[in-house]
Design an enzyme around this catalytic site. Structure first.
Site, PDB file in Angstrom:
ATOM      1  N   CYS A 191       0.816  -1.230   0.000  1.00  0.00           N
ATOM      2  CA  CYS A 191       0.000   0.000   0.000  1.00  0.00           C
ATOM      3  C   CYS A 191       0.844   1.274   0.000  1.00  0.00           C
ATOM      4  O   CYS A 191       0.331   2.352  -0.289  1.00  0.00           O
ATOM      5  CB  CYS A 191      -0.927   0.013   1.208  1.00  0.00           C
ATOM      6  SG  CYS A 191      -2.242  -1.196   1.066  1.00  0.00           S
TER       7      CYS A 191
HETATM    8  N1  COA Z   1     -20.564  -9.051   7.818  1.00  0.00           N
HETATM    9  C1  COA Z   1     -21.067  -9.177   9.068  1.00  0.00           C
HETATM   10  N2  COA Z   1     -20.291  -9.431  10.146  1.00  0.00           N
HETATM   11  C2  COA Z   1     -18.970  -9.568   9.940  1.00  0.00           C
HETATM   12  C3  COA Z   1     -18.399  -9.429   8.664  1.00  0.00           C
HETATM   13  C4  COA Z   1     -19.247  -9.170   7.580  1.00  0.00           C
HETATM   14  N3  COA Z   1     -18.782  -9.028   6.336  1.00  0.00           N
HETATM   15  N4  COA Z   1     -17.064  -9.594   8.775  1.00  0.00           N
HETATM   16  C5  COA Z   1     -16.790  -9.835  10.062  1.00  0.00           C
HETATM   17  N5  COA Z   1     -17.946  -9.824  10.779  1.00  0.00           N
HETATM   18  C6  COA Z   1     -18.092 -10.034  12.215  1.00  0.00           C
HETATM   19  C7  COA Z   1     -16.903 -10.751  12.805  1.00  0.00           C
HETATM   20  O1  COA Z   1     -17.060 -12.140  12.663  1.00  0.00           O
HETATM   21  C8  COA Z   1     -16.924 -10.293  14.232  1.00  0.00           C
HETATM   22  O2  COA Z   1     -17.874 -11.035  14.935  1.00  0.00           O
HETATM   23  P1  COA Z   1     -17.590 -11.470  16.455  1.00  0.00           P
HETATM   24  O3  COA Z   1     -17.469 -10.182  17.199  1.00  0.00           O
HETATM   25  O4  COA Z   1     -18.788 -12.275  16.782  1.00  0.00           O
HETATM   26  O5  COA Z   1     -16.315 -12.240  16.429  1.00  0.00           O
HETATM   27  C9  COA Z   1     -17.436  -8.871  14.159  1.00  0.00           C
HETATM   28  O6  COA Z   1     -18.109  -8.779  12.894  1.00  0.00           O
HETATM   29  C10 COA Z   1     -16.315  -7.851  14.210  1.00  0.00           C
HETATM   30  O7  COA Z   1     -15.278  -8.241  13.301  1.00  0.00           O
HETATM   31  P2  COA Z   1     -13.875  -7.550  13.268  1.00  0.00           P
HETATM   32  O8  COA Z   1     -12.996  -8.260  12.278  1.00  0.00           O
HETATM   33  O9  COA Z   1     -13.350  -7.366  14.650  1.00  0.00           O
HETATM   34  O10 COA Z   1     -14.285  -6.134  12.643  1.00  0.00           O
HETATM   35  P3  COA Z   1     -13.488  -4.805  12.634  1.00  0.00           P
HETATM   36  O11 COA Z   1     -14.291  -3.780  13.297  1.00  0.00           O
HETATM   37  O12 COA Z   1     -12.056  -4.994  13.062  1.00  0.00           O
HETATM   38  O13 COA Z   1     -13.443  -4.420  11.090  1.00  0.00           O
HETATM   39  C11 COA Z   1     -11.848  -4.355   9.290  1.00  0.00           C
HETATM   40  C12 COA Z   1     -12.764  -5.227  10.161  1.00  0.00           C
HETATM   41  C13 COA Z   1     -11.064  -5.285   8.377  1.00  0.00           C
HETATM   42  C14 COA Z   1     -12.704  -3.417   8.470  1.00  0.00           C
HETATM   43  C15 COA Z   1     -10.897  -3.541  10.175  1.00  0.00           C
HETATM   44  O14 COA Z   1     -10.266  -4.352  11.127  1.00  0.00           O
HETATM   45  C16 COA Z   1      -9.824  -2.801   9.405  1.00  0.00           C
HETATM   46  O15 COA Z   1     -10.105  -2.005   8.557  1.00  0.00           O
HETATM   47  N6  COA Z   1      -8.540  -3.035   9.782  1.00  0.00           N
HETATM   48  C17 COA Z   1      -7.405  -2.385   9.164  1.00  0.00           C
HETATM   49  C18 COA Z   1      -7.434  -2.680   7.745  1.00  0.00           C
HETATM   50  C19 COA Z   1      -6.260  -2.153   7.009  1.00  0.00           C
HETATM   51  O16 COA Z   1      -5.929  -1.017   7.037  1.00  0.00           O
HETATM   52  N7  COA Z   1      -5.634  -3.033   6.294  1.00  0.00           N
HETATM   53  C20 COA Z   1      -4.613  -2.651   5.461  1.00  0.00           C
HETATM   54  C21 COA Z   1      -4.812  -3.378   4.214  1.00  0.00           C
HETATM   55  S1  COA Z   1      -3.698  -2.802   3.074  1.00  0.00           S
END
Ligand code: COA
Length: 374
Positions: free
Chosen positions: A156
């Protein structure tokens, strides 16, 4: 010594767009198919049932509302779940080169320059569609640029690392101008079958022309300073590579051959790293938060950007001070901050200071401090 400046940018946006509603519908159809196919194992408790995705979760967790892709038919087919791209012959332009050329032409046009003014092409992106010859050399050839070209990959952060390399060469006098292009086909390495991340990425190509400030024909941004940093982490990883065939199970449909991340850890570790990086870079250049007119941040997650903006400015950013494009494009890896810069920079006044910052896998972080000039 010469002063480097960004004199033009360009964005190629793919013609196909997928909304969260379309994406979730296709994903949930995939879940139904899989759970029906494996009903006996799920019943026996030897396999976990897949769970539905939801539009509400996607918007709340990421701020993403839609994404552009090079092919939506395959992605939205629950029996395929990845893009379907036409096989091209070796005599045709590659798809990455084709996208990058479109963005590069826009950047050259904005700067009022032609291929004859450019000495270097850097193709800086998260993935290259083949090992060699370098995609950058193909782009150089398609544009009719003399000089040299090379590929670089810092995930990225590729765009800002590319801008630093180009700006340093312009400054030293080894080149007159460089095109840094970022063709990102993130749909190719996203695991569309994983609900934790299936909404994250989109496709796009961006281009930035960096040349001697003295050669600028119109409004431009002087590159005051650049700073890059890396710190090894496995929290964003993709194990695909040329040794795949040589390893046991290497050619199997394995989850680790696509993008993988520990999103929570990335959040926790990258935020302080990036905020500190920007603060240190600004302090070293004598740029106070009150001097900063705009922040063009990497476009991965809205909450992340809100946090960084607040940390850097010491207050809530005003609307427009830290523009997001991720709601329309999703995360486009290295291209995200350049899309934001390209779309939201022309209104700055002469003398205004802004900062581009990208961050991601590696970990990596790159920042570029710019000043608008007439
Ligand atoms: N739909 C519904 N629920 C979902 C889901 C979806 N598509 N994906 C995950 N969930 C659920 C999970 O299973 C979890 O359930 P639980 O609490 O029962 O375990 C809950 O939602 C929360 O999931 P989590 O992964 O903790 O969500 P989050 O708030 O961390 O958001 C991201 C996920 C990926 C959006 C976030 O972590 C993020 O953006 N991280 C940084 C990403 C980044 O910058 N990456 C760089 C890439 S270059």
């Amino acid at each position: 010594m010469f002063t480097p400046a960004i004199t033009g940018t360009g964005v190629f946006t793919p013609p196909e767009r997928i909304t969260n509603a379309e994406l979730v519908k296709a994903f949930n159809a995939y879940v139904d198919l899989q759970n029906a196919e494996h009903a006996a194992e799920i019943e026996a408790g030897t396999r976990e049932a897949l769970q539905y995705s939801s539009e509400e979760f996607i918007v709340k967790a990421s701020g993403i509302e839609s994404r552009y892709v090079m092919d939506k038919t395959g992605i939205l087919d629950p029996k395929v779940m990845h893009p379907l791209l036409r096989q091209r012959s070796d005599e045709e332009p590659g798809i990455m080169a084709e996208m990058a050329v479109e963005a590069a032409k826009l950047a050259l046009a904005q700067a009022g320059k032609t291929a004859a003014d450019v000495d270097l092409v850097i193709c800086a992106a998260s993935n290259m569609e083949r090992a060699y010859p370098a995609v950058a050399i193909e782009i150089q050839s398609l544009l009719g640029i003399k000089g040299f070209a090379f590929d670089m990959n810092v995930a990225c952060s590729s765009a800002t690392f590319g801008i630093q390399a180009a700006a340093d060469m312009v400054r030293a006098g080894s080149i007159r101008a460089a095109l840094v292009v970022n063709p990102e086909i993130c749909s190719g390495h996203l695991e569309w079958r994983d609900r934790d991340c299936h909404f994250i990425f989109g496709d796009v190509a961006t281009a930035t022309l960096i040349e001697r400030k003295e050669e600028a024909k119109g409004a431009h941004f002087e590159v005051l300073s650049t700073r890059c940093a890396t710190e090894f982490s496995n929290n964003i990883r993709n194990n695909n590579g040329y040794l795949r065939r040589s390893r046991p199970d290497g050619v199997k449909d394995r989850r680790d051959m696509q993008f993988m991340q520990n999103g929570r850890k990335v959040f926790k570790e990258v935020l302080p790293m990036v905020s500190q990086h920007i603060a240190d870079h600004m302090a070293a250049e004598g740029v106070a938060p009150s001097d900063l007119k705009r922040l063009w941040l990497h476009q991965a997650n809205k909450t992340m950007n809100d946090f960084i903006g607040k940390k850097v400015l010491g207050r809530e950013p005003e609307p427009g001070e830290q523009p997001n494009i991720l709601q329309d494009y999703a995360n486009t890896s290295s291209a995200g901050s350049i899309i934001a810069f390209s779309k939201y920079s022309s209104d700055l006044a002469v003398g205004d200071t802004g900062l581009i910052c990208s961050f991601g896998a590696g970990y990596s972080v790159g920042s570029v401090i710019l000043r608008r000039q007439g």
